[in-house]
Write a protein that holds these residues in place. Structure first.
Motif, PDB file in Angstrom:
ATOM      1  N   ILE A   1       2.369 -18.209 -10.171  1.00  0.00           N
ATOM      2  CA  ILE A   1       2.525 -17.058  -8.522  1.00  0.00           C
ATOM      3  C   ILE A   1       0.848 -16.335  -8.579  1.00  0.00           C
ATOM      4  O   ILE A   1       1.262 -15.428  -7.753  1.00  0.00           O
ATOM      5  CB  ILE A   1       3.838 -15.535  -8.834  1.00  0.00           C
ATOM      6  N   LYS A   2      -0.092 -16.872  -9.245  1.00  0.00           N
ATOM      7  CA  LYS A   2      -1.168 -15.780  -8.547  1.00  0.00           C
ATOM      8  C   LYS A   2      -2.405 -17.459  -8.223  1.00  0.00           C
ATOM      9  O   LYS A   2      -2.198 -18.183  -8.551  1.00  0.00           O
ATOM     10  CB  LYS A   2      -1.709 -15.190  -9.543  1.00  0.00           C
ATOM     11  N   ALA A   3      -3.548 -16.912  -7.805  1.00  0.00           N
ATOM     12  CA  ALA A   3      -4.619 -17.466  -7.435  1.00  0.00           C
ATOM     13  C   ALA A   3      -5.354 -18.276  -8.604  1.00  0.00           C
ATOM     14  O   ALA A   3      -4.862 -17.926  -9.380  1.00  0.00           O
ATOM     15  CB  ALA A   3      -5.304 -17.104  -6.617  1.00  0.00           C
TER      16      ALA A   3
ATOM     17  N   MET B   1      -4.552  -8.433 -12.415  1.00  0.00           N
ATOM     18  CA  MET B   1      -2.845  -6.788 -12.127  1.00  0.00           C
ATOM     19  C   MET B   1      -3.194  -6.842 -10.650  1.00  0.00           C
ATOM     20  O   MET B   1      -4.233  -6.505 -10.311  1.00  0.00           O
ATOM     21  CB  MET B   1      -4.680  -5.887 -13.148  1.00  0.00           C
ATOM     22  N   ASP B   2      -2.599  -5.680 -10.719  1.00  0.00           N
ATOM     23  CA  ASP B   2      -1.978  -5.307  -9.785  1.00  0.00           C
ATOM     24  C   ASP B   2      -1.587  -3.699  -9.469  1.00  0.00           C
ATOM     25  O   ASP B   2      -1.262  -3.063 -10.898  1.00  0.00           O
ATOM     26  CB  ASP B   2      -0.390  -5.773  -8.761  1.00  0.00           C
ATOM     27  N   LEU B   3      -2.228  -2.894  -8.798  1.00  0.00           N
ATOM     28  CA  LEU B   3      -1.750  -1.546  -8.296  1.00  0.00           C
ATOM     29  C   LEU B   3      -1.255  -1.211  -7.698  1.00  0.00           C
ATOM     30  O   LEU B   3      -0.819  -1.183  -6.578  1.00  0.00           O
ATOM     31  CB  LEU B   3      -3.373  -0.440  -8.237  1.00  0.00           C
TER      32      LEU B   3
ATOM     33  N   GLY C   1       3.671   0.445  -2.696  1.00  0.00           N
ATOM     34  CA  GLY C   1       3.931  -0.987  -3.400  1.00  0.00           C
ATOM     35  C   GLY C   1       2.227  -1.124  -3.975  1.00  0.00           C
ATOM     36  O   GLY C   1       1.414  -0.879  -4.016  1.00  0.00           O
ATOM     37  N   GLU C   2       2.398  -2.678  -3.413  1.00  0.00           N
ATOM     38  CA  GLU C   2       0.407  -3.033  -3.982  1.00  0.00           C
ATOM     39  C   GLU C   2      -0.682  -2.661  -2.888  1.00  0.00           C
ATOM     40  O   GLU C   2      -0.870  -2.850  -1.992  1.00  0.00           O
ATOM     41  CB  GLU C   2       0.316  -4.849  -3.760  1.00  0.00           C
ATOM     42  N   ILE C   3      -0.938  -1.961  -4.038  1.00  0.00           N
ATOM     43  CA  ILE C   3      -2.595  -1.179  -2.828  1.00  0.00           C
ATOM     44  C   ILE C   3      -4.145  -2.184  -3.386  1.00  0.00           C
ATOM     45  O   ILE C   3      -4.715  -2.264  -2.878  1.00  0.00           O
ATOM     46  CB  ILE C   3      -2.660   0.621  -2.856  1.00  0.00           C
TER      47      ILE C   3
HETATM   48 MG    MG Z   1      -2.072  -9.538  -3.832  1.00  0.00          MG
END
Ligand code: MG
Ligand code: 4AD
Length: 466
Positions: free
Chosen positions: A363-365, A380-382, A388-390
């Motif tokens: 699910i990631k690049a 990492m997602d903050l 939600g995701e910033i």
């Molecule tokens: Mg993203």
């Protein structure tokens, strides 16, 4: 005489000063012998109250002709106000109507308008309290971002807007072409029918960039620490309050840096920008706290001091599976994390910003570094409350063979990435970076709930007006 900005004269130090004020009339009230004009020049939320005597020369034309929305210039003296609600007032010695405003057709009336309505007059909405405050805060935040990186020795990089490579590999790119769309040149022979992009302007299929990351990586591989801050474009058909087709992204990239170093920087960075805005935009923030999002200032104060929590994707999935919460999108290991999940994790489970790390590679690049075991990547997602995701970021895959394999596994053509692969052959180092959606940051700072209201002219599916 040079104009004073209203923000600089609304204090007791100004009593007795002769000034020239230039701005737009918010309201006018007429008494028997004089008029009150509320003037705003965008330098701050507050207006200056002007008292214009009926005995002023040209009173009829210049004062009584100054309807809401008109542009005026006022010469006068700053006095301590007799009235309630303001410390100073401007006693006019001359009022000049610079730009008339037709009261019967001017769309901004004294009453409060909805943000939806104001979007239809995006050319006039900066004249409202809300939008004036949004765009002052946006400006202060942009300045704080450059200041943060500048103070840490990062080089500011202007990455290209037109590109022939897809950074996210998601195919959500806007095409850039000068071909005649009715009669494009076609490849001959076996390929019959396919468009011949070699005859397009750039000699190849070109698009608007979705991210400056790949170019930032090349510069980080020489200048060590760099950042980009520019417009990015996504042709995803997401009609949500958090997505734009054109948005601004801040992307630092650091050589000799791993995932933890990346998160440390992101945390310092966010706290710095929040602190800067708290310190420099107090009046505007107070406005948002009162009218738009109760408690936003306190929440920002808290975050400016907090340690951000960290959890792995696997821990996040367990936390959600063990909660009694019913989610619209089912939760299981391997599933993408949706906005509702992000909000649950940051708002309820953690109660503040939280980094979620090590997502499944599916699910990631393609460029994210493969973890040991090869199931997850060093992403990492903050996630923050309300949004939600910033921030999204990762340690990058610096091993040539692994990167080549990942490009293939992701179904991407290798050719457009030849130079990106080269970086892994010539002095490759562990490196990492992230992207902050600047509009999401402005939403976070102001409490505004729709991303269309924190960018001057929003571009969304079906809309590129103005
Ligand atoms: Mg993203
Ligand atoms: O997570 P994203 O897609 O990450 C990247 O583009 C990486 N190349 C960044 C990097 O590592 N240098 O996007 C980063 C951030 C998101 O977290 C979100 O805040 C914002 O960009 N974003 C959007 N903001 C508004 N509208 C959209 N359509 C957005 N898509 C992403």
């Amino acid at each position: 005489m040079e104009s004073s900005r209203i923000k600089d004269i609304l204090n007791a130090d100004s009593y007795g000063r002769q000034v020239l004020v230039s701005g737009w009339v918010r309201t006018r009230r007429d008494a028997k012998d004089f008029s009150f004009l509320e003037i705003n020049d965008g330098s701050c939320l507050r207006n200056v109250q002007v008292i214009a005597d009926a005995s002023l020369s040209g009173y009829e034309l210049n004062v009584l002709g100054a309807h809401t929305g008109s542009a005026v210039q006022v010469h006068g003296t700053i006095l301590q106000s007799q009235g309630k609600g303001q410390a100073v007032e401007l006693r006019a010695s001359a009022v000049k109507l610079i730009g008339e405003c037709d009261a019967s057709s001017y769309p901004l009336q004294k009453k409060r308008h909805t943000n939806e309505f104001l979007r239809t007059i995006a050319h006039l909405r900066p004249r409202t309290n809300t939008f004036g405050a949004v765009f002052r805060i946006r400006s202060a935040a942009a300045f704080a971002i450059h200041k943060f990186f500048n103070e840490r020795g990062f080089v500011c990089l202007h990455s290209p807007i037109i590109t022939t490579s897809d950074c996210e590999g998601a195919g959500e790119m806007f095409r850039v072409t000068t071909l005649d769309l009715e009669q494009p040149p076609r490849l001959e022979g076996d390929y019959g029918g396919k468009i011949d992009y070699s005859r397009d302007f750039f000699g190849a299929e070109a698009s608007l960039t979705v991210s400056g990351q790949l170019e930032a990586e090349t510069f980080a591989s020489a200048l060590s620490n760099v950042y980009t801050f520019g417009p990015t474009f996504r042709a995803e058909n997401s009609n949500t309050p958090r997505h734009l087709a054109e948005f601004w992204m801040v992307e630092p990239e650091m050589a000799f840096c791993d995932l933890q170093g990346n998160m440390n920087l992101a945390e310092d960075f966010l706290r710095f920008v929040i602190r800067y805005v708290l310190d420099h935009c107090a009046a505007d923030l107070e406005f948002f706290d009162q009218w738009i999002e109760k408690g936003v200032v306190q929440a920002l104060e808290k975050v400016a001091q907090a340690q951000f929590a960290q959890m792995t994707y696997s821990e996040a999935i367990s936390a959600m599976e063990q909660s009694s919460r019913k989610f619209e999108f089912p939760v299981h290991w391997g599933a993408d994390i949706q906005t509702e999940h992000e909000r649950f994790l940051s708002e309820e489970y953690v109660g503040g910003p939280v980094f979620v790390t090590n997502y499944p590679k599916e699910i990631k690049a393609f460029y994210m570094r493969l973890d040991e075991g090869e199931k997850t990547v060093s992403a990492m997602d903050l996630l923050v409350p309300r949004l939600g995701e910033i921030i999204g970021g990762s340690q990058r895959e610096e091993r040539e063979a692994v990167l080549r394999r990942r490009i293939q596994e992701c179904g991407l053509a290798e050719q457009p990435y030849w130079w990106y692969l080269d970086l892994r052959r010539y002095g490759s180092v562990p490196h990492a970076g992230f992207g902050l959606g600047f509009e999401r940051m402005v939403m976070y700072l102001t409490g505004m709930s729709n991303i269309r209201d924190v960018i001057p002219f929003p571009r969304t599916p079906g809309n590129a007006d103005f």
